[in-house]
Design a protein around this motif. Structure first.
Motif, PDB file in Angstrom:
ATOM      1  N   ARG A   1     -81.993 -26.733  34.359  1.00  0.00           N
ATOM      2  CA  ARG A   1     -80.776 -27.259  34.973  1.00  0.00           C
ATOM      3  C   ARG A   1     -80.150 -26.213  35.898  1.00  0.00           C
ATOM      4  O   ARG A   1     -79.729 -26.528  37.021  1.00  0.00           O
TER       5      ARG A   1
ATOM      6  N   THR B   1     -78.012 -34.394  42.260  1.00  0.00           N
ATOM      7  CA  THR B   1     -76.928 -35.367  42.102  1.00  0.00           C
ATOM      8  C   THR B   1     -76.548 -35.488  40.632  1.00  0.00           C
ATOM      9  O   THR B   1     -77.282 -35.062  39.737  1.00  0.00           O
ATOM     10  N   ASP B   2     -75.396 -36.089  40.398  1.00  0.00           N
ATOM     11  CA  ASP B   2     -74.970 -36.325  39.011  1.00  0.00           C
ATOM     12  C   ASP B   2     -75.987 -37.187  38.285  1.00  0.00           C
ATOM     13  O   ASP B   2     -76.259 -36.973  37.089  1.00  0.00           O
ATOM     14  N   ASP B   3     -76.554 -38.156  38.990  1.00  0.00           N
ATOM     15  CA  ASP B   3     -77.551 -39.025  38.359  1.00  0.00           C
ATOM     16  C   ASP B   3     -78.808 -38.240  38.000  1.00  0.00           C
ATOM     17  O   ASP B   3     -79.411 -38.459  36.934  1.00  0.00           O
ATOM     18  N   GLU B   4     -79.199 -37.313  38.870  1.00  0.00           N
ATOM     19  CA  GLU B   4     -80.382 -36.505  38.574  1.00  0.00           C
ATOM     20  C   GLU B   4     -80.133 -35.598  37.378  1.00  0.00           C
ATOM     21  O   GLU B   4     -81.016 -35.438  36.508  1.00  0.00           O
ATOM     22  N   LEU B   5     -78.935 -35.004  37.286  1.00  0.00           N
ATOM     23  CA  LEU B   5     -78.623 -34.143  36.147  1.00  0.00           C
ATOM     24  C   LEU B   5     -78.552 -34.964  34.862  1.00  0.00           C
ATOM     25  O   LEU B   5     -78.994 -34.506  33.797  1.00  0.00           O
ATOM     26  N   ALA B   6     -78.003 -36.169  34.939  1.00  0.00           N
ATOM     27  CA  ALA B   6     -77.949 -37.042  33.763  1.00  0.00           C
ATOM     28  C   ALA B   6     -79.356 -37.410  33.314  1.00  0.00           C
ATOM     29  O   ALA B   6     -79.629 -37.504  32.099  1.00  0.00           O
TER      30      ALA B   6
ATOM     31  N   ARG C   1     -79.478 -26.297  40.012  1.00  0.00           N
ATOM     32  CA  ARG C   1     -78.126 -26.170  40.580  1.00  0.00           C
ATOM     33  C   ARG C   1     -77.982 -24.943  41.478  1.00  0.00           C
ATOM     34  O   ARG C   1     -77.247 -24.975  42.463  1.00  0.00           O
TER      35      ARG C   1
ATOM     36  N   ASP D   1     -80.722 -34.615  31.272  1.00  0.00           N
ATOM     37  CA  ASP D   1     -80.131 -34.608  29.933  1.00  0.00           C
ATOM     38  C   ASP D   1     -80.748 -35.677  29.045  1.00  0.00           C
ATOM     39  O   ASP D   1     -80.850 -35.510  27.822  1.00  0.00           O
TER      40      ASP D   1
END
Length: 521
Positions: free
Chosen positions: A258, A209-214, A262, A217
């Protein structure tokens, strides 16, 4: 009666019980050496079974021959798929009918079978009413008892009723041909019954999810990343693992991790169920790497694995198996820059599901000649009517993967690929050397059929390669062999995901393993 310590069929653990007092039955249309229908009744925790060559009938004036065969585990009741060639009952199977049944004479079905006469009232989708199975005499020379199956004269009787007029599954609506062409399950007779029904097309999980990728980071140089429902310990995230290409920044471990997260949902179908040979470069692609096959003892308990029962002393005993996406993230953090999955499944390590063609350029082989060799193979596969798919190596060459049904061993696939490639090589003998040693090839290309061997691997689809810019072994279409932009390292961890988003995954065609290699001589 059958003994589970002597028969090739697995006994299995106790499956989910039916409601109290309810007995199940199933009829499977089974194409093995010859077509027959397997009629199975649940009795005392197993499926007591008869093979009926012409199938059951609702016509009370027709008697069907039935052969009393081995009991089967209850787990087999809902199996629909393929049994590999060479195994017990090898062939394709559909659930032709199923439902519940009850004895209408006597109250001890096991004793009735032993006495040679079973009266059963069926409540199925197709089979309804009262049936009787009657033993005709003693077992034949092969130990099989001959019985007769017939339907009683009741309200469910239908004159002229023929099973072959109803050739589809009551579960999927598919025919045997359709199941054989695209099976959902494989039955492994050498595994415990609770594990024997192997799912071939499990759903692909969504990406991070976007939250997991954030969260990735936001991690510092190290930390725990919660992704795909797992907690993965990450280290040295700012370390450079791939040197830069001209005009680009180098690729760090954070970027590799990352990418692994993905690409995992896309790559998972090519890795699932297969032992993984990891090519590790803990200090980065600019240093010398090494093969790492043994799953280390410090790997988290959740990391999927396979224990090799044939491992000799000093050999790898436990392999990583990427059965879930978080396992690929763990491997990337472990320094596995390249992922090399076996071409056979752990369930059948000596039976490959791919035949491999490796176009290995020599020191003097220009890219144009590699493309020529690939196009010649393209023409050969088209002529043979064989499904195959090309893939860039990410280095200098091209590989071609040919999906096959489980059956041939590595000796057979290696011989088939050798015959094919020698035929292709004979068209351009000036480009090809068959010498084993690189220094003896005079700079010519090698069509390497020897990769078709157990535990010898080609880099997996979408795996990075240990080179500047983190190139990726990217699948391509046959038509793209004619594109002027094509290069063996055309795609990297930074670009291949955009390609997949725009074009999809051209390698999906190799996931259907129903193909038989044609004779070449």
């Amino acid at each position: 009666m059958r003994r589970f310590d002597r028969t090739p069929e697995p006994s299995g653990a106790s499956p989910e019980p039916a409601p109290e007092g309810v007995r199940r039955f199933v009829v499977q249309r089974h194409r093995a050496r010859r077509l027959h229908y397997d009629v199975r009744f649940e009795i005392d925790g197993v499926l007591v079974s008869w093979a009926v060559p012409r199938g059951p009938t609702l016509d009370p004036d027709v008697k069907r021959m039935a052969v009393h065969v081995e009991d089967h585990p209850l787990e087999y009741e809902d199996f629909e798929g393929v049994i590999p060639a060479g195994e017990y009952g090898g062939g394709d199977v559909i659930v032709w009918d199923r439902g519940t049944w009850e004895p209408y004479k006597g109250d001890d079905p096991a004793a009735d079978v032993a006495r040679g006469e079973l009266h059963a009232e069926l409540h199925g989708t197709r089979l309804k009413g009262r049936f009787v199975l009657v033993r005709r005499g003693a077992a034949d020379a092969g130990g099989k008892e001959q019985w007769l199956l017939l339907h009683k004269h009741d309200e469910h009787a239908v004159a002229g009723w023929d099973a072959e007029d109803h050739p589809t599954s009551v579960v999927s609506g598919r025919t045997n041909d359709e199941v054989k062409a695209d099976p959902d399950r494989l039955w492994r007779s050498d595994l415990p019954a609770a594990q024997a029904s192997v799912e071939l097309h499990p759903p692909v999980p969504p990406g991070p999810t976007d939250d997991e990728l954030a969260a990735l980071d936001d991690l510092g140089r190290a930390g725990t990343w919660d992704v795909f429902g797992r907690s993965v310990r990450l280290t040295n995230l700012d370390k450079v693992l791939f040197p830069s290409r001209d005009g680009e920044e180098p690729v760090t471990k954070r970027e590799l991790v990352r990418y692994a997260a993905r690409i995992a949902p896309v790559a998972l179908p090519y890795l699932r169920g297969r032992p993984l040979n990891m090519h590790r470069y803990p200090e980065g692609a600019a240093t010398k790497g090494f093969w790492h096959k043994q799953l280390p003892g410090h790997a988290p308990d959740w990391v999927p694995r396979w224990d090799n029962p044939e491992a000799d002393a000093g050999e790898t005993t436990t392999y990583l198996v990427v059965d879930e996406p978080a396992a690929l993230v763990w491997a990337a953090n472990f320094g596995a820059l390249e992922w090399h999955a076996w071409t056979s499944l752990a369930a059948e390590p000596r039976r490959p599901t791919y035949a491999l063609v490796d176009l290995d350029p020599g020191t003097s082989t220009p890219w144009e000649d590699v493309l020529l060799l690939a196009r010649l193979h393209r023409d050969a596969f088209a002529h043979l009517g064989v499904t195959a798919q090309p893939k860039l190596t990410g280095r200098r060459g091209i590989q071609i993967w040919v999906p096959i049904a489980v059956g041939p061993d590595f000796d057979e696939t290696r011989a088939w690929v050798e015959t094919l490639s020698r035929t292709v090589g004979a068209v351009v003998p000036e480009l090809v050397s068959w010498r084993w040693e690189v220094r003896e090839r005079g700079g010519q290309a090698r069509l390497d059929y020897t990769q078709n061997a157990i535990n010898k691997t080609l880099v997996a689809p979408y795996s990075p390669r240990a080179a500047a810019g983190a190139p990726v072994s990217a699948p391509i279409t046959w038509e793209e062999l004619d594109e002027p932009w094509l290069r063996p390292d055309a795609f990297t961890v930074r670009t291949v995901l955009d390609r997949i988003a725009e074009r999809g995954d051209p390698f999906r065609t190799v996931l259907t393993h129903d193909q038989t290699l044609p004779r070449l001589r």
